[in-house]
Design an enzyme around this catalytic site. Structure first.
Site, PDB file in Angstrom:
ATOM      1  N   SER A 207       0.875  -1.095   0.098  1.00 14.47           N
ATOM      2  CA  SER A 207       0.039   0.105  -0.286  1.00 14.47           C
ATOM      3  C   SER A 207       0.902   1.492  -0.104  1.00 14.47           C
ATOM      4  O   SER A 207       2.065   1.093   0.291  1.00 14.47           O
ATOM      5  CB  SER A 207      -0.950  -0.212   1.299  1.00 14.47           C
ATOM      6  OG  SER A 207      -0.146   0.846   2.340  1.00 14.47           O
ATOM      7  N   ASP A 208       0.172   2.304  -0.387  1.00 16.58           N
ATOM      8  CA  ASP A 208       0.965   3.537  -0.281  1.00 16.58           C
ATOM      9  C   ASP A 208       0.896   4.218   1.409  1.00 16.58           C
ATOM     10  O   ASP A 208       0.000   3.547   2.004  1.00 16.58           O
ATOM     11  CB  ASP A 208       0.657   4.649  -1.161  1.00 16.58           C
ATOM     12  CG  ASP A 208       1.620   5.748  -1.474  1.00 16.58           C
ATOM     13  OD1 ASP A 208       2.601   5.832  -0.523  1.00 16.58           O
ATOM     14  OD2 ASP A 208       1.426   6.571  -2.309  1.00 16.58           O
ATOM     15  N   TYR A 209       1.619   5.117   1.686  1.00 18.78           N
ATOM     16  CA  TYR A 209       1.664   5.469   2.954  1.00 18.78           C
ATOM     17  C   TYR A 209       0.594   5.880   3.756  1.00 18.78           C
ATOM     18  O   TYR A 209      -0.431   6.789   3.482  1.00 18.78           O
ATOM     19  CB  TYR A 209       2.544   6.937   3.037  1.00 18.78           C
ATOM     20  CG  TYR A 209       3.399   7.084   4.313  1.00 18.78           C
ATOM     21  CD1 TYR A 209       4.728   6.759   4.084  1.00 18.78           C
ATOM     22  CD2 TYR A 209       2.832   7.679   5.386  1.00 18.78           C
ATOM     23  CE1 TYR A 209       5.563   7.108   5.521  1.00 18.78           C
ATOM     24  CE2 TYR A 209       3.645   8.199   6.527  1.00 18.78           C
ATOM     25  CZ  TYR A 209       4.960   7.595   6.553  1.00 18.78           C
ATOM     26  OH  TYR A 209       5.659   7.733   7.497  1.00 18.78           O
TER      27      TYR A 209
ATOM     28  N   ALA B 112      -2.243   4.439   3.154  1.00 19.18           N
ATOM     29  CA  ALA B 112      -3.413   4.596   2.218  1.00 19.18           C
ATOM     30  C   ALA B 112      -4.327   3.620   2.569  1.00 19.18           C
ATOM     31  O   ALA B 112      -5.673   3.901   2.451  1.00 19.18           O
ATOM     32  CB  ALA B 112      -3.102   3.949   0.866  1.00 19.18           C
TER      33      ALA B 112
END
Ligand code: BGC
Length: 714
Positions: A256-258, A260
């Site tokens: 996942s992104d930060y 997210a």
């Protein structure tokens, strides 16, 4: 029983969720505990992955905790955004695109990986593959520019460069293709905003670079923060699951992104962290970066029957497999076990200088203002980016050392040793203080040439750096206009060196400056690279990977637009145009001048009738009628004039390069496969339609400058 099977058989739920969690190390190691982590979590096996840590000391220290102290001794996966270099910074990605040279793209990735691995890292969150046609969006700086085909070539080169053919090598990093997908068309160019695009645009423009990354064997993929037509990418079962895992067969790690996963709540698709975690896991996201949703939410989601243990196990296996592929089980200290020799680091800086010089795009050079005469007596250098090494680095500083970046001023002093150089900032990059302008303008008197070092600050592009006015910030326009007026009255040529992470809207500058260089952000060796071009040691060869608008109202602007039923016609009012600005960009995709002068002739395309299995061979003769040796880049486009779905006005299919001495001619040969002329039909399935196709070759995406021939598909 394999190592992974054995581990799986022993792991508790907490340990499994630890493998699915990535925490920013500054928190894990020292500061206030975020996401519940401290070094204790590593030691008790409930945290398996870190980001944002550099240096062999700290990475090995953390690795020791995991390997020696945790019950199962599973090594950590440690990653960092190694984007355009690690300690040695290369040009920002958009600038590097201007090279149109996959080998160079691969090489800088290779060098960055080697340097980062020597610092104990095993993963980078790169390449960034978001096609962008809107310079308001700051992340334009990090990506491939406006063209999907080009983005796909970048993907292949970067994955090869970072990973090599063997992830277990001590100098290999796992790459992460991001941000999947269609992050570039955020509404109105505003960072993190919603995305609403057609299914066709998704497949034709935004997916091809990711398809290429998967085909090249990318180890991981990061979903974008954004939603696509209402579904956040972090929870996009159809695209992550059915498409990426199913259709493309991607077996790597989805990370996942930060935070997210946590943000699924604010996106409005999850009520709490439990639902958010379940949505992401169900979509196939393996690692939760910084939301701590998996450790907190998945145990409850399991109880509620929102997810199954089998799904968790599948993700844990993927993470363990990546660690195994990286050789971390065999030797967790392999990366960072030997310091790099000073010569290796010095060679890397030489590469940064070469690539830096090649990334510069000479947008304008009236009256052969450049190169500067070798013995030029006096140079006046004005602007806030003149004596400013730290700003040269660009948007992703990684572990770069800003105090070691070469400023324009010191590059000029090295490159023009006999020249008197006077300089002044005149104003700051972005504040409103105009008090230094008068004194700066007074410096112009008596100069043989004036250089303006102007533009954005390095952090005005990149993440969270959208701009509604992508122009010169602060008082720089006032400074520039004052200098231009003075120079004109004195008859001194003005060369503007423009720093930016995006095309800027600067038609007035393009009109008035005698020469204009897009210098983007060139990294550690910026000043030397710029001096090399100014002095003529290097003939500029960069080509812009994005169109430069004349006015912000033209955005999004790109060469691959579809035709209108009422194409622009100045004699017909009811045609597709603006009342107040031309349709075409100020500088089109592919534009970039050199110190040579190239003419194109004799386009040959064979065969002129092709079947789907054929290759199409294209040749063109290029002559350098200029007075200096230079390199030209030749672009190959196609145009399908009649199809069941209207095709773009130009589609990029290839490029080639040729170096020519003054007066010399040479032939550039390019080829493409007829099967590449397949496109997505009305139902989005690929079709190959018989009929005419135009083959166009030339120096940029300006149709008027292209030679063309027609072939028949059958
Ligand atoms: C960015 C990613 C980056 C991640 C980790 C996020 O804010 O969107 O591109 O890889 O942070 O630093």
């Amino acid at each position: 029983m394999s190592r992974i099977d054995k581990l799986m058989a022993q792991m508790t739920l907490e340990e499994k969720l630890g493998q699915l969690t990535m925490t920013a190390s500054s928190y894990a190691v020292t500061g206030p505990i975020i996401a519940g982590d401290s070094t204790d979590s590593i030691a008790d096996g409930t945290l398996g992955n870190l980001l944002n840590m550099v240096g062999t000391g700290p990475t090995h220290e953390m690795q020791r905790l995991a390997v020696d102290k945790s019950r199962l001794g599973i090594p950590l996966l440690i990653g960092l955004d190694v984007i355009h270099g690690h300690r040695t910074l290369f040009p920002i990605p958009l600038a590097e695109m201007a090279l149109f040279d996959p080998r160079a793209w691969e090489l800088t990735a290779r060098e960055a990986a080697t340097e980062a691995a020597a610092d104990g890292l095993a993963m980078t969150f790169n390449p960034m593959l978001d096609v962008s046609r809107d310079p308001r969006w700051g992340r334009t700086a990090e990506g491939p520019g406006e063209d999907p085909w080009l983005g796909a070539r970048l993907a292949e080169a970067k994955v090869r460069g970072f990973q090599t053919a063997d992830l277990a090598r001590p100098d290999a990093l796992a790459a992460c293709a991001k941000h999947f997908c269609a992050y570039g068309p955020v509404m109105a160019g505003r960072e993190y905003a919603s995305v609403d695009i057609s299914e066709r645009t998704l497949h034709e423009v935004h997916l091809p670079p990711f398809e290429a990354a998967v085909a090249a064997g990318v180890a991981s993929i990061m979903p974008a923060f954004t939603d696509l037509n209402g579904i956040p990418m972090t929870a996009h079962t159809e695209l992550l699951g059915d498409y990426l895992r199913g259709k493309l067969g991607f077996e790597g790690v989805l990370i996942s992104d930060y935070n997210a996963i946590g943000e699924l709540i604010r996106h409005g698709v999850a009520a709490d962290l439990v639902e958010a975690a379940a949505l992401a896991l169900n979509a196939g996201v393996d690692i939760d970066m910084m939301a701590d949703a998996y450790r907190k939410g998945l145990p409850i989601a399991l109880e509620r029957g929102l997810v199954s243990m089998a799904q968790i196990d599948t993700s844990v296996r993927r993470v363990l497999r990546l660690k195994e592929q990286l050789g971390l089980f065999d030797d967790p200290y392999l990366r960072g076990s030997a310091a790099e020799a000073p010569e290796v680091v010095a060679q890397r800086r030489t590469l940064a200088r070469e690539v830096g010089a090649r990334a510069i795009v000479m947008l304008k050079n009236d009256g052969d203002t450049l190169p500067l005469a070798p013995g030029i007596g006096k140079l006046c250098v004005i602007g806030p980016l003149t004596d400013n090494g730290p700003e040269m680095g660009g948007c992703w500083g990684a572990a770069g050392e800003p105090d070691k970046h070469v400023s324009v001023l010191s590059g000029l002093r090295q490159g023009f040793p006999g020249t008197e150089i006077v300089h002044a900032a005149g104003t700051a990059i972005r504040d409103d203080d105009a008090s230094g302008i008068t004194a700066a303008v007074a410096l112009c008197d008596g100069a043989d040439a004036i250089l303006l070092c102007i533009g954005e600050a390095h952090n005005m592009s990149g993440e969270a750096a959208s701009r509604a006015y992508p122009e010169l910030p602060g008082q720089q326009r006032a400074l520039t206009e004052a200098v231009l007026a003075r120079a004109q009255s004195l008859g001194i040529p003005v060369i503007a060196i423009l720093f930016s992470g995006r095309p800027l809207v600067i038609p007035w500058l393009a009109e008035k400056a005698d020469a204009l260089l897009a210098a983007w952000f060139l990294g550690s060796e910026a000043g030397n690279a710029i001096a090399d071009v100014l002095s003529g040691k290097v003939s500029p060869s960069g080509r812009t990977p994005m169109s430069w608008p004349r006015a912000l109202g033209q955005v999004p602007i790109f060469f691959g637009q579809r035709p209108s039923g009422r194409p622009m016609n100045p004699d017909d009012f009811f045609t597709s145009k603006y009342l107040d600005v031309a349709n075409d960009p100020l500088y089109c995709f592919g534009h970039g001048l050199s110190y040579g002068r190239f003419a194109y002739a004799d386009l040959r395309v064979t065969p002129d009738r092709v079947s789907p299995a054929d290759a199409i061979h294209v040749q063109v003769t290029i002559t350098n009628s200029g007075a200096r040796a230079a390199q030209d880049t030749v672009f190959l486009f196609t145009r399908d004039p009649v199809a069941s779905v209207a095709r773009p006005l130009l589609e990029l299919r290839g490029f080639g390069k040729i170096d020519l001495a003054p007066g010399e001619s040479g032939v550039v040969a390019l080829s493409l496969l007829a099967s590449d002329l397949k496109f997505l039909g009305r139902n989005l399935a690929p079709v190959f339609e018989a009929g005419d196709v135009e083959i166009l070759v030339g120096p940029c995406a300006d149709r008027a400058q292209l030679l063309s021939a027609v072939i028949k598909l059958r």
